[in-house]
Design an enzyme around this catalytic site. Sequence first.
Site, PDB file in Angstrom:
ATOM      1  CG  LEU A   1     -22.779  -0.287  10.168  1.00  0.00           C
ATOM      2  CD1 LEU A   1     -24.237  -0.191   9.758  1.00  0.00           C
ATOM      3  CD2 LEU A   1     -22.223   1.100  10.475  1.00  0.00           C
TER       4      LEU A   1
ATOM      5  CB  CYS B   1      -4.144  -2.172   7.121  1.00  0.00           C
ATOM      6  SG  CYS B   1      -3.127  -3.499   6.489  1.00  0.00           S
TER       7      CYS B   1
ATOM      8  CE  LYS C   1       0.310   0.618   6.596  1.00  0.00           C
ATOM      9  NZ  LYS C   1       0.721   0.670   5.189  1.00  0.00           N
TER      10      LYS C   1
ATOM     11  N   GLY D   1     -17.636  -0.568  19.315  1.00  0.00           N
ATOM     12  CA  GLY D   1     -16.741  -1.190  20.284  1.00  0.00           C
ATOM     13  C   GLY D   1     -15.518  -0.344  20.550  1.00  0.00           C
TER      14      GLY D   1
ATOM     15  CE  LYS E   1      -9.365  -9.475  11.828  1.00  0.00           C
ATOM     16  NZ  LYS E   1      -9.602  -9.400  10.371  1.00  0.00           N
TER      17      LYS E   1
ATOM     18  CB  THR F   1      -0.919  -0.001   1.233  1.00  0.00           C
ATOM     19  OG1 THR F   1      -1.688  -1.200   1.231  1.00  0.00           O
ATOM     20  CG2 THR F   1      -1.860   1.192   1.211  1.00  0.00           C
TER      21      THR F   1
END
Length: 443
Positions: A259, A269, A272, A262, A332, A124
């Site tokens: 949606l 990713c 930044k 939390g 995650k 990226t």
Amino acid sequence: MSLTVSVFGTGYLGATHAAGMAELGHTVIGIDVDEAKIARLSRGEVPFFEPGLPELIRKHVDSGRLRFTTDASVAAAEADVHFIGVGTPQRKGENAADMRFVDAVIETLAPQLTRPSVILGKSTVPVGTAARLAARVRELAPVGADAELAWNPEFLREGFAVEDTLRPDRLVLGVDKASAGRAEAMAREVYAQVLDRGTPFLVTDLATAELVKVSANAFLATKISFINAIAEICEVTGADVKELADAIGYDERIGRKFLGAGLGFGGGCLPKDIRAFQARAGELGVGHSLNFLREVDEVNLRRREHVVGLAAKCVGGVLHGAKVAVLGAAFKPNSDDVRDSPALDAAGKLYLAGADVRVYDPEAADNARAVSPKLTYSSSLEEACAGAEVILVATEWNEFKQMDPEVVAGMVAARKVIDGRNCLDPQRWIDAGWEYHGMGRFA
């Protein structure tokens, strides 16, 4: 058709892409400057957690279809196409992307290209990078214009990276319209199996391809921060953000995905990338176009402060000396990535407020310990929760989602839980005598 493919960079993106290319039938050479990482991968070991990847790496290392080396000349001599899969982290003290690693690949590889070659960038990068690098490749390569560079952005989700590599929802290729066109033909050969399944293949100019990735990430980040901003309103009005999200999610223009209110987003990713996008827009003189991303970032960071305040309320207003169990360190589930992790950030803030913090994560403890060594890490859920005055669920691992509130009650000093990911069944915990705090619900 089987090709010989090189992949520069063997981190999360590069190693997954290399294994995926081998699974698609190609002979693959993974290149990295980190000798220790290369040694581990050569033994079929993966230095990070990604479901399904260790099995795929071992399968193709054993078959001889996948090998790893630190010698870039091997790739230059043998590969038909070269992928760039190195990191573009945030520059220290700035928002802009650090392009040193991408530039280093070009400076190393291009001078060794003595036959017609194609380089496909996957990292990226800020818009305008591909055009700059394409010119540099032509300048450095002995074959000149016969060395083509195109951009083929990745859209991998951590925890699902193998599936996303082998069965992507789309392929994007940015090409230099003035080039000979070999890049598109080569990309079609590389992804022949994927394209045969009907995967959409979009061929664009270089700038569009670069912008596709950062625009997608900016949109997802905005959607997450939107629902978290709404959660702030729900918390002061008594509304339930989950029910609200369900209701608006039925609108096909909006959709329900991303949606989930939390602790917000993190990882290597989204944070930044939205900052680098803003920085690049500023350099191009259109910084005002992305001013809204500043608030997206601020809403996201605010949620981390919010759970610290909730924890303080749970223990009578003073965190000093309070025992807090933080369940989760990865940004995650199904990942050991702690980069810009909301879970680890919240744990650190609780620690700085004087709390006795115990962190437990089933996969990310070692990475978390390297980043935040002052925190105390537990080896099990039971150890983390022992004597806790409040529990914070900060990463929605299945182990935490499936906890039995009656069983956990036997571990803690007080039945108080903060559901930082809205992943628990509130009524089940309330019925078990717990004081339940969700994000934007059950105020």
